[in-house]
Scaffold this active site. Structure first.
Site, PDB file in Angstrom:
ATOM      1  N   GLN A  97       0.854  -1.204   0.000  1.00 28.65           N
ATOM      2  CA  GLN A  97       0.000   0.000   0.000  1.00 28.65           C
ATOM      3  C   GLN A  97       0.876   1.235   0.000  1.00 28.65           C
ATOM      4  OE1 GLN A  97      -3.357  -0.718   3.139  1.00 28.65           O
ATOM      5  NE2 GLN A  97      -1.692  -2.132   3.578  1.00 28.65           N
ATOM      6  N   ASN A  98       2.181   1.040   0.088  1.00 25.48           N
ATOM      7  CA  ASN A  98       3.082   2.186   0.222  1.00 25.48           C
ATOM      8  C   ASN A  98       3.358   2.833  -1.135  1.00 25.48           C
ATOM      9  OD1 ASN A  98       3.112   1.466   2.853  1.00 25.48           O
ATOM     10  ND2 ASN A  98       5.160   0.550   2.827  1.00 25.48           N
ATOM     11  N   HIS A 115      -1.635   1.486  -4.134  1.00 29.17           N
ATOM     12  CA  HIS A 115      -2.042   2.889  -3.951  1.00 29.17           C
ATOM     13  C   HIS A 115      -1.182   3.860  -4.754  1.00 29.17           C
ATOM     14  CE1 HIS A 115      -4.162   1.784   0.107  1.00 29.17           C
ATOM     15  NE2 HIS A 115      -4.846   1.424  -0.949  1.00 29.17           N
ATOM     16  N   CYS A 123      -0.533  14.143 -15.540  1.00 27.33           N
ATOM     17  CA  CYS A 123      -1.435  15.277 -15.711  1.00 27.33           C
ATOM     18  C   CYS A 123      -2.800  14.941 -15.111  1.00 27.33           C
ATOM     19  CB  CYS A 123      -1.576  15.610 -17.190  1.00 27.33           C
ATOM     20  SG  CYS A 123      -2.792  16.902 -17.485  1.00 27.33           S
ATOM     21  N   CYS A 154      -1.084  19.311 -22.503  1.00 28.24           N
ATOM     22  CA  CYS A 154      -2.360  20.044 -22.482  1.00 28.24           C
ATOM     23  C   CYS A 154      -2.365  21.202 -21.488  1.00 28.24           C
ATOM     24  CB  CYS A 154      -3.505  19.082 -22.176  1.00 28.24           C
ATOM     25  SG  CYS A 154      -3.625  18.655 -20.430  1.00 28.24           S
ATOM     26  N   ASN A 217       3.493  -6.863  13.486  1.00 30.05           N
ATOM     27  CA  ASN A 217       3.074  -5.510  13.853  1.00 30.05           C
ATOM     28  C   ASN A 217       3.282  -5.351  15.362  1.00 30.05           C
ATOM     29  OD1 ASN A 217       1.410  -3.080  14.335  1.00 30.05           O
ATOM     30  ND2 ASN A 217       0.630  -3.459  12.280  1.00 30.05           N
ATOM     31  N   PRO A 218       3.833  -4.223  15.798  1.00 26.22           N
ATOM     32  CA  PRO A 218       4.007  -4.041  17.251  1.00 26.22           C
ATOM     33  C   PRO A 218       2.673  -3.905  17.988  1.00 26.22           C
ATOM     34  CG  PRO A 218       5.088  -2.259  16.006  1.00 26.22           C
ATOM     35  CD  PRO A 218       4.361  -3.104  15.014  1.00 26.22           C
TER      36      PRO A 218
HETATM   37  P1  OAD Z   1      -1.269   2.991   9.021  1.00 24.97           P
HETATM   38  O1  OAD Z   1      -0.572   4.237   9.457  1.00 24.97           O
HETATM   39  O2  OAD Z   1      -2.756   2.930   9.079  1.00 24.97           O
HETATM   40  O3  OAD Z   1      -0.744   1.789   9.904  1.00 24.97           O
HETATM   41  C1  OAD Z   1       0.627   1.597  10.123  1.00 24.97           C
HETATM   42  C2  OAD Z   1       0.771   0.314  10.897  1.00 24.97           C
HETATM   43  O4  OAD Z   1       2.163   0.068  11.042  1.00 24.97           O
HETATM   44  C3  OAD Z   1       0.173   0.360  12.323  1.00 24.97           C
HETATM   45  O5  OAD Z   1      -0.627  -0.795  12.522  1.00 24.97           O
HETATM   46  C4  OAD Z   1       1.409   0.355  13.209  1.00 24.97           C
HETATM   47  O6  OAD Z   1       1.184  -0.342  14.439  1.00 24.97           O
HETATM   48  C5  OAD Z   1       2.391  -0.386  12.339  1.00 24.97           C
HETATM   49  N1  OAD Z   1       3.810  -0.111  12.649  1.00 24.97           N
HETATM   50  C6  OAD Z   1       4.371   1.021  13.142  1.00 24.97           C
HETATM   51  N2  OAD Z   1       5.706   0.878  13.271  1.00 24.97           N
HETATM   52  C7  OAD Z   1       5.987  -0.379  12.822  1.00 24.97           C
HETATM   53  C8  OAD Z   1       7.187  -1.132  12.691  1.00 24.97           C
HETATM   54  N3  OAD Z   1       8.378  -0.623  13.048  1.00 24.97           N
HETATM   55  N4  OAD Z   1       7.107  -2.391  12.201  1.00 24.97           N
HETATM   56  C9  OAD Z   1       5.901  -2.922  11.853  1.00 24.97           C
HETATM   57  N5  OAD Z   1       4.743  -2.258  11.949  1.00 24.97           N
HETATM   58  C10 OAD Z   1       4.780  -1.007  12.428  1.00 24.97           C
HETATM   59  O7  OAD Z   1      -0.708   2.637   7.555  1.00 24.97           O
HETATM   60  P2  OAD Z   1      -1.318   1.662   6.453  1.00 24.97           P
HETATM   61  O8  OAD Z   1      -1.962   0.479   7.068  1.00 24.97           O
HETATM   62  O9  OAD Z   1      -0.261   1.471   5.436  1.00 24.97           O
HETATM   63  O10 OAD Z   1      -3.785   5.063   1.744  1.00 24.97           O
HETATM   64  O11 OAD Z   1      -2.433   2.594   5.850  1.00 24.97           O
HETATM   65  C11 OAD Z   1      -3.161   2.113   4.771  1.00 24.97           C
HETATM   66  C12 OAD Z   1      -3.517   3.229   3.848  1.00 24.97           C
HETATM   67  O12 OAD Z   1      -4.143   4.275   4.606  1.00 24.97           O
HETATM   68  C13 OAD Z   1      -2.338   3.925   3.214  1.00 24.97           C
HETATM   69  O13 OAD Z   1      -1.864   3.272   2.077  1.00 24.97           O
HETATM   70  C14 OAD Z   1      -2.924   5.260   2.865  1.00 24.97           C
HETATM   71  C15 OAD Z   1      -3.748   5.552   4.092  1.00 24.97           C
HETATM   72  O14 OAD Z   1      -4.902   6.229   3.851  1.00 24.97           O
HETATM   73  C16 OAD Z   1      -3.891   6.034   0.843  1.00 24.97           C
HETATM   74  O15 OAD Z   1      -3.239   7.058   0.901  1.00 24.97           O
HETATM   75  C17 OAD Z   1      -4.879   5.704  -0.213  1.00 24.97           C
END
Ligand code: OAD
Length: 243
Positions: A97-98, A115, A123, A154, A217-218
């Site tokens: 998702q990154n 994502h 554009c 454009c 996940n922590p």
């Molecule tokens: P989040 O910020 O929602 O979640 C990050 C997760 O990483 C949390 O569950 C933390 O506990 C965990 N975390 C933090 N430090 C960590 C570490 N050192 N090792 C392992 N895990 C750790 O991020 P995402 O789940 O990626 O979408 O968010 C999903 C989507 O929400 C993103 O892609 C973005 C956002 O809206 C869009 O922009 C469309």
């Protein structure tokens, strides 16, 4: 058997591995996550004011400046041991998702970006890709507004190549992600809160198809119930210990 031993066994036996990642996998590279208290991006900014098509129409310089700042941050960051450990799993498909490129820079050959990417602006009007500047001289600072460049074809405003709230995921990426999730025998879900759909559906797809699911996940997450093994700890420490 400890959860770590169980996870090591599952990984050693698996033939088709999918690694599903979120912001947490890049946290130890110094890239803020979205929802973590205090350090999360969404805690420091109003997401709805930055990550929507409407926000870009209303205030393109605010949005473009924010994404250019994030692109600069990622450019200065390096893959961490979690990215390297993922790249060391033979044949693994990474579904992320990154919007950073740290999996690729660690050497993962097959990375699906659900994502979008900070490195593929286009554009906003005609979709023409916009070549990123190679000169880092004008790197934006946090919070600096920056008017978006204009499309060479454009003259429409250039937008980040990421998926915003309310937008559809890139079709080919989502299709491939569902396909590999349904066909894998092991899914590792790493560093994601599992709150954003349809991405968060993927571990469920894998589990329903009979795959084992390991979560790293922590913190507890919405995906705890679907994981066969929950490893609580930071990815850069937990992942290398699985090999
Ligand atoms: P989040 O910020 O929602 O979640 C990050 C997760 O990483 C949390 O569950 C933390 O506990 C965990 N975390 C933090 N430090 C960590 C570490 N050192 N090792 C392992 N895990 C750790 O991020 P995402 O789940 O990626 O979408 O968010 C999903 C989507 O929400 C993103 O892609 C973005 C956002 O809206 C869009 O922009 C469309």
């Amino acid at each position: 058997m400890t959860p770590g031993e169980r996870a090591r066994g599952l990984l050693a036996d698996a033939r088709r591995v999918v690694v599903f990642t979120g912001a947490g996998v890049s946290a130890e590279s110094g890239i803020p996550t979205f929802r973590d208290a205090l350090t999360g991006l969404w805690e420091r900014f109003d997401a709805r004011a930055l990550a929507t098509p409407r926000a870009f129409r209303t205030d393109p310089a605010l949005v473009w400046g924010w994404y250019e700042w994030r692109r600069t941050l990622v450019g200065r960051a390096h893959p961490n041991p979690a990215h390297h450990a993922v790249a060391g799993i033979p044949g693994a498909v990474v579904v992320t998702q990154n919007v950073d490129d740290l999996h690729e820079r660690a050497g993962s050959a097959d990375v699906v970006h659900l994502h979008g990417s900070l490195f593929e602006p286009r554009c906003a009007d005609c979709g023409e890709p916009w070549p990123l500047p190679t000169d880092p001289a004008d790197e934006p600072e946090e919070g600096r507004r920056l008017p978006p460049p204009r499309c060479a074809r454009c003259s429409g405003p250039v937008r980040p190549g990421v998926v915003w709230f309310g937008e559809a995921l890139p079709e080919a990426a989502l299709e491939r992600a569902v396909e590999v999730a349904a066909a894998c025998d092991l899914m590792l879900t790493i560093g994601t809160s599992g709150l954003v759909y349809p991405a968060a559906e993927l571990p469920h797809v894998a589990a329903r198809a009979g795959a084992a699911v390991i979560q790293i996940n922590p913190q507890p997450t919405a995906l705890d119930p679907v994981a066969d093994v929950n490893l609580h700890g930071p990815a850069a420490r937990m992942l290398p210990s699985l090999r």
